[in-house]
Scaffold this motif. Structure first.
Motif, PDB file in Angstrom:
ATOM      1  N   LEU A  73       0.814  -1.214   0.000  1.00  0.00           N
ATOM      2  CA  LEU A  73       0.000   0.000   0.000  1.00  0.00           C
ATOM      3  C   LEU A  73       0.854   1.273   0.000  1.00  0.00           C
ATOM      4  CD1 LEU A  73      -2.797  -0.981   2.562  1.00  0.00           C
ATOM      5  CD2 LEU A  73      -2.770  -1.305   0.089  1.00  0.00           C
ATOM      6  N   ASP A  74       2.183   1.104   0.019  1.00  0.00           N
ATOM      7  CA  ASP A  74       3.075   2.275   0.002  1.00  0.00           C
ATOM      8  C   ASP A  74       3.407   2.740  -1.408  1.00  0.00           C
ATOM      9  OD1 ASP A  74       3.107   2.214   2.762  1.00  0.00           O
ATOM     10  OD2 ASP A  74       4.896   0.949   2.856  1.00  0.00           O
TER      11      ASP A  74
ATOM     12  N   GLU B  73      -7.293  -1.117  -7.148  1.00  0.00           N
ATOM     13  CA  GLU B  73      -7.596  -2.558  -7.010  1.00  0.00           C
ATOM     14  C   GLU B  73      -6.873  -3.139  -5.804  1.00  0.00           C
ATOM     15  OE1 GLU B  73      -9.397  -4.946  -8.286  1.00  0.00           O
ATOM     16  OE2 GLU B  73     -10.296  -3.970 -10.022  1.00  0.00           O
ATOM     17  N   LYS B  74      -5.603  -2.780  -5.643  1.00  0.00           N
ATOM     18  CA  LYS B  74      -4.812  -3.287  -4.515  1.00  0.00           C
ATOM     19  C   LYS B  74      -5.413  -2.840  -3.183  1.00  0.00           C
ATOM     20  CE  LYS B  74      -0.174  -3.765  -6.501  1.00  0.00           C
ATOM     21  NZ  LYS B  74       1.199  -3.221  -6.457  1.00  0.00           N
ATOM     22  N   LEU B  75      -5.815  -1.582  -3.124  1.00  0.00           N
ATOM     23  CA  LEU B  75      -6.395  -1.067  -1.882  1.00  0.00           C
ATOM     24  C   LEU B  75      -7.718  -1.765  -1.567  1.00  0.00           C
ATOM     25  CD1 LEU B  75      -5.997   1.020   0.398  1.00  0.00           C
ATOM     26  CD2 LEU B  75      -7.463   2.564  -0.911  1.00  0.00           C
ATOM     27  N   ALA B  76      -8.540  -1.958  -2.585  1.00  0.00           N
ATOM     28  CA  ALA B  76      -9.818  -2.656  -2.399  1.00  0.00           C
ATOM     29  C   ALA B  76      -9.585  -4.084  -1.922  1.00  0.00           C
ATOM     30  CB  ALA B  76     -10.612  -2.652  -3.702  1.00  0.00           C
ATOM     31  N   SER B  77      -8.585  -4.743  -2.499  1.00  0.00           N
ATOM     32  CA  SER B  77      -8.259  -6.113  -2.112  1.00  0.00           C
ATOM     33  C   SER B  77      -7.804  -6.173  -0.651  1.00  0.00           C
ATOM     34  CB  SER B  77      -7.158  -6.655  -3.027  1.00  0.00           C
ATOM     35  OG  SER B  77      -6.810  -7.966  -2.660  1.00  0.00           O
ATOM     36  N   TYR B  78      -6.999  -5.199  -0.249  1.00  0.00           N
ATOM     37  CA  TYR B  78      -6.515  -5.157   1.133  1.00  0.00           C
ATOM     38  C   TYR B  78      -7.682  -4.963   2.105  1.00  0.00           C
ATOM     39  CZ  TYR B  78      -3.781  -3.938   5.250  1.00  0.00           C
ATOM     40  OH  TYR B  78      -3.244  -3.929   6.519  1.00  0.00           O
ATOM     41  N   ILE B  79      -8.583  -4.040   1.773  1.00  0.00           N
ATOM     42  CA  ILE B  79      -9.753  -3.793   2.638  1.00  0.00           C
ATOM     43  C   ILE B  79     -10.588  -5.059   2.750  1.00  0.00           C
ATOM     44  CG2 ILE B  79     -11.935  -2.512   2.830  1.00  0.00           C
ATOM     45  CD1 ILE B  79     -10.465  -0.169   1.393  1.00  0.00           C
ATOM     46  N   ASN B  80     -10.821  -5.733   1.612  1.00  0.00           N
ATOM     47  CA  ASN B  80     -11.642  -6.942   1.593  1.00  0.00           C
ATOM     48  C   ASN B  80     -11.074  -8.039   2.480  1.00  0.00           C
ATOM     49  OD1 ASN B  80     -12.056  -9.806   0.026  1.00  0.00           O
ATOM     50  ND2 ASN B  80     -13.917  -8.569   0.039  1.00  0.00           N
ATOM     51  N   ARG B  81      -9.763  -8.160   2.505  1.00  0.00           N
ATOM     52  CA  ARG B  81      -9.128  -9.249   3.261  1.00  0.00           C
ATOM     53  C   ARG B  81      -8.870  -8.913   4.728  1.00  0.00           C
ATOM     54  NH1 ARG B  81      -6.978 -13.387   0.373  1.00  0.00           N
ATOM     55  NH2 ARG B  81      -5.344 -13.732   1.911  1.00  0.00           N
TER      56      ARG B  81
END
Length: 198
Positions: free
Chosen positions: A82-83, A92-100
């Motif tokens: 996320l950096d 997409e990466k941020l959404a994936s992180y939130i989801n998990r």
């Protein structure tokens, strides 16, 4: 019964008398038949109910399996990833992180710090956390507010990415709301609450 033969002799025959029927046994006979047929009906009904339940389970499984957004958020994204968020791929990466790692909870923390500490938050908390992460990566971000069917003060983001403004809905990407794509929206923005990098 007696009959006379042509010679005048009497002939005795056995009478064909009707056998006596006991009312109780007759009733029990019909009650057995009724019970049998009733059992068949019940059995048939149970089978149908079981079939329906199996169908529903099968449908739920199929729906989960074929959800493209759910599959999109299965790849692991660490906090170090996320950096260096850029463009739509960064979203997409941020959404994936939130989801998990996070989930939506009504009445949950409504600040970025509260979400980080507990692992869940309401729409305000998830939007605050997401806005700060995106701003730290150089994105232009607006925290917006509008009415939905569930809330009169729902919050989400408008993010400037790859030459256009796009919606980013941190609440809807959570498992609680079916891991929807980050561009899915459930309301129309009426107020800009806060801006970053503008």
């Amino acid at each position: 019964m007696e009959f006379l033969e042509s010679g005048g002799e009497k002939i005795k025959t056995k009478s064909a008398s009707t056998p006596k029927v006991d009312a109780a046994s007759k009733y029990s006979k019909y009650s057995k038949v009724y019970a049998k047929s009733n059992k068949r009906i019940k059995k048939k009904y149970r089978t149908k109910a079981t079939y329906t339940t199996k169908t529903k389970k099968k449908y739920r499984t199929k729906a989960t399996y074929t959800s493209t957004s759910r599959r999109a958020y299965t790849r692991a994204v660490s906090s170090e990833d996320l950096d260096d968020l850029q463009g739509d791929e960064g979203l997409e990466k941020l959404a994936s992180y939130i989801n998990r790692n996070f989930n939506h909870r009504s009445g949950g923390p409504h600040t970025a710090e509260g979400v980080e500490r507990t692992g869940y938050g309401d729409c305000w908390g998830l939007s605050d956390w997401s806005a700060k992460k995106l701003a730290a990566n150089g994105y232009k971000v607006k925290v917006v507010q509008g009415a939905t069917s569930a809330s009169s003060r729902h919050r989400w983001l408008h993010v400037y990415s790859e030459g256009r403004w796009t919606s980013f809905e941190p609440s809807l990407v959570t498992k609680r709301y079916g891991s929807k794509h980050y561009t899915a929206t459930c309301g129309r923005a009426t107020t800009v609450v806060k801006t970053y990098n503008m």
